[in-house]
Motif scaffolding. Structure first.
Motif, mmCIF file in Angstrom:
data_model
loop_
_atom_site.group_PDB
_atom_site.id
_atom_site.type_symbol
_atom_site.label_atom_id
_atom_site.label_comp_id
_atom_site.label_asym_id
_atom_site.label_seq_id
_atom_site.Cartn_x
_atom_site.Cartn_y
_atom_site.Cartn_z
ATOM 1 N N GLN A 135 8.104 -11.337 -4.645
ATOM 2 C CA GLN A 135 8.295 -9.825 -4.810
ATOM 3 C C GLN A 135 6.890 -9.345 -4.451
ATOM 4 N N GLN A 136 6.021 -9.877 -5.156
ATOM 5 C CA GLN A 136 4.349 -9.332 -4.905
ATOM 6 C C GLN A 136 3.824 -9.371 -3.425
ATOM 7 N N ARG A 137 4.401 -10.464 -2.826
ATOM 8 C CA ARG A 137 4.074 -10.842 -1.424
ATOM 9 C C ARG A 137 4.613 -9.836 -0.532
ATOM 10 N N HIS A 138 5.976 -9.765 -0.792
ATOM 11 C CA HIS A 138 6.800 -8.668 -0.140
ATOM 12 C C HIS A 138 6.533 -7.233 -0.169
ATOM 13 N N ASP A 139 6.070 -6.827 -1.336
ATOM 14 C CA ASP A 139 5.817 -5.621 -1.630
ATOM 15 C C ASP A 139 4.503 -5.243 -0.932
ATOM 16 N N LYS A 140 3.724 -6.303 -0.905
ATOM 17 C CA LYS A 140 2.009 -6.217 -0.284
ATOM 18 C C LYS A 140 2.393 -6.029 1.286
ATOM 19 N N GLY A 141 3.471 -6.662 1.990
ATOM 20 C CA GLY A 141 3.440 -6.428 3.463
ATOM 21 C C GLY A 141 4.088 -5.121 3.699
ATOM 22 N N ALA A 142 5.083 -4.753 2.594
ATOM 23 C CA ALA A 142 5.615 -3.328 3.052
ATOM 24 C C ALA A 142 4.536 -2.378 2.562
ATOM 25 N N ASP A 143 3.618 -2.490 1.760
ATOM 26 C CA ASP A 143 2.568 -1.639 1.658
ATOM 27 C C ASP A 143 1.580 -1.564 2.659
ATOM 28 N N ILE A 144 1.178 -2.415 3.246
ATOM 29 C CA ILE A 144 0.513 -2.505 4.541
ATOM 30 C C ILE A 144 1.041 -1.652 5.749
ATOM 31 N N PHE A 145 2.301 -1.536 5.808
ATOM 32 C CA PHE A 145 2.842 -0.919 6.788
ATOM 33 C C PHE A 145 3.108 0.686 6.366
ATOM 34 N N ILE A 146 3.044 0.867 5.102
ATOM 35 C CA ILE A 146 3.104 2.290 4.752
ATOM 36 C C ILE A 146 1.736 2.630 5.004
ATOM 37 N N SER A 147 0.791 1.846 4.800
ATOM 38 C CA SER A 147 -0.611 2.271 4.735
ATOM 39 C C SER A 147 -0.810 2.614 6.542
ATOM 40 N N ILE A 148 -0.418 1.754 7.456
ATOM 41 C CA ILE A 148 -0.362 2.034 8.832
ATOM 42 C C ILE A 148 0.235 3.161 9.260
ATOM 43 N N ALA A 149 1.529 3.378 8.457
ATOM 44 C CA ALA A 149 2.188 4.965 8.787
ATOM 45 C C ALA A 149 1.325 5.836 8.402
ATOM 46 N N ALA A 150 0.441 5.840 7.393
ATOM 47 C CA ALA A 150 -0.401 6.866 7.038
ATOM 48 C C ALA A 150 -1.609 7.187 7.948
ATOM 49 N N TYR A 151 -2.422 5.766 8.418
ATOM 50 C CA TYR A 151 -3.613 6.072 8.996
ATOM 51 C C TYR A 151 -2.926 6.548 10.389
ATOM 52 N N ALA A 152 -1.931 6.000 11.301
ATOM 53 C CA ALA A 152 -1.702 6.474 12.606
ATOM 54 C C ALA A 152 -1.768 8.115 12.656
ATOM 55 N N PRO A 153 -1.029 8.992 11.923
ATOM 56 C CA PRO A 153 -1.078 10.015 12.376
ATOM 57 C C PRO A 153 -2.418 10.731 11.940
ATOM 58 N N ALA A 154 -3.215 10.092 11.063
ATOM 59 C CA ALA A 154 -4.400 10.672 10.878
ATOM 60 C C ALA A 154 -5.209 10.465 12.042
ATOM 61 N N MET A 155 -5.244 9.200 12.584
ATOM 62 C CA MET A 155 -6.191 9.085 13.645
ATOM 63 C C MET A 155 -5.675 9.794 15.000
ATOM 64 N N GLY A 156 -4.176 10.246 14.848
ATOM 65 C CA GLY A 156 -3.926 10.978 16.002
ATOM 66 C C GLY A 156 -4.429 12.363 15.821
ATOM 67 N N MET A 157 -4.741 12.804 14.662
ATOM 68 C CA MET A 157 -5.342 14.113 14.360
ATOM 69 C C MET A 157 -6.818 14.131 14.903
ATOM 70 N N VAL A 158 -7.587 13.208 14.497
ATOM 71 C CA VAL A 158 -8.705 12.668 14.985
ATOM 72 C C VAL A 158 -8.875 12.829 16.466
ATOM 73 N N GLY A 159 -7.936 12.173 17.084
ATOM 74 C CA GLY A 159 -8.006 12.203 18.681
ATOM 75 C C GLY A 159 -7.736 13.617 19.149
#
Length: 255
Positions: A135-159
């Motif tokens: 469960q920890q491994r799966h949660d970490k994988g999901a958390d990485i995609f949640i982080s990417i989902a947060a970073y992508a719009p932020a980088m879009g705003m930077v652009g």
């Protein structure tokens, strides 16, 4: 193969593509500087946040959103009931031969532990520990995609800010305003697509997959513990049926 994931992503991109083509050529939505800012910036931020190994592991975990074999809970309960009856009639060592037809590695491991003479509580404790780490491994994988989902719009705003600065610097040159405005708008577009069409839905699917897998493995532990304890098959079946909705329950004693 999970068709819902494929159909969902295909429908989302297909409908967006149709809408784009209704208003002009696809080429106007392709901008190299915008891609570099959003994709490069998001990837860089992800590597800052997580070690390389975790990011690459998340890619492997992401395969579960498409390549996933759903296990029928009813079929699993029926299989466990067959093992219970076999163990009651022939002894727990009879499960050694039955392991050859078992595909699920977790179930096979639980059966091997039972055959090796593990006590019911020891079996439960050891397998629960394995579930926790899965469960920890799966949660970490999901958390990485949640982080990417947060970073992508932020980088879009930077652009977008970069594009606006470039546009304001070239107000006296009308020919330069268009490319700068394209960077400003398309970076936001790319970031929104990465976050809301890919990463957030994938993170949600991974969490659902993890919950389903944990439920299945917990049911296996309950079943194997009941078998080791020599529990009455009817009581064991009632206990296992608690894992599924009443309308989905199928009793092996009514057949």
């Amino acid at each position: 193969m999970d068709l819902s994931t494929i159909i969902g992503i295909g429908a989302a991109f297909g409908l967006m593509l149709m809408a784009i083509l209704q208003g002009g050529p696809l080429s106007i939505f392709i901008n190299t500087p915008s891609m570099l800012i959003v994709f490069g910036g998001t990837l860089g931020n992800t590597f800052v946040h997580y070690p390389f190994s975790d990011v690459f592991d998340a890619i492997n975990v992401a395969k579960k959103t498409v390549l996933y074999k759903e296990i029928s809970i009813n079929d699993l309960i029926i299989q466990l009931m067959e093992f219970a009856n076999k163990a009651r009639k022939e002894g727990i060592l009879a499960l050694q031969g039955a392991m050859e037809d078992v595909e699920d590695e977790f179930l096979k491991k639980a059966m091997q532990m039972a055959v090796d003479g593990q006590e019911p509580e020891t079996l439960r404790s050891m397998l629960n520990t394995e579930i926790e780490y899965i469960q920890q491994r799966h949660d970490k994988g999901a958390d990485i995609f949640i982080s990417i989902a947060a970073y992508a719009p932020a980088m879009g705003m930077v652009g977008t800010l970069i594009g606006l600065v470039q546009m304001l610097q070239t107000m006296d040159d009308p020919a330069a305003i268009g490319p700068a405005m394209a960077v400003a708008l398309l970076t936001t577009f790319y970031g929104a697509v990465i976050a809301n069409v890919l990463c957030s839905p994938m993170a949600g699917k991974l969490k659902n997959r993890s919950a389903s897998e944990v439920l299945t493995k917990t049911l296996i532990i309950e079943g194997m513990q009941s078998i080791l304890s020599g529990e009455n098959p009817r009581i064991m079946e009632q206990k296992l049926h608690a894992f599924i909705a009443p309308k989905l329950r199928e009793s092996t004693f009514n057949k």
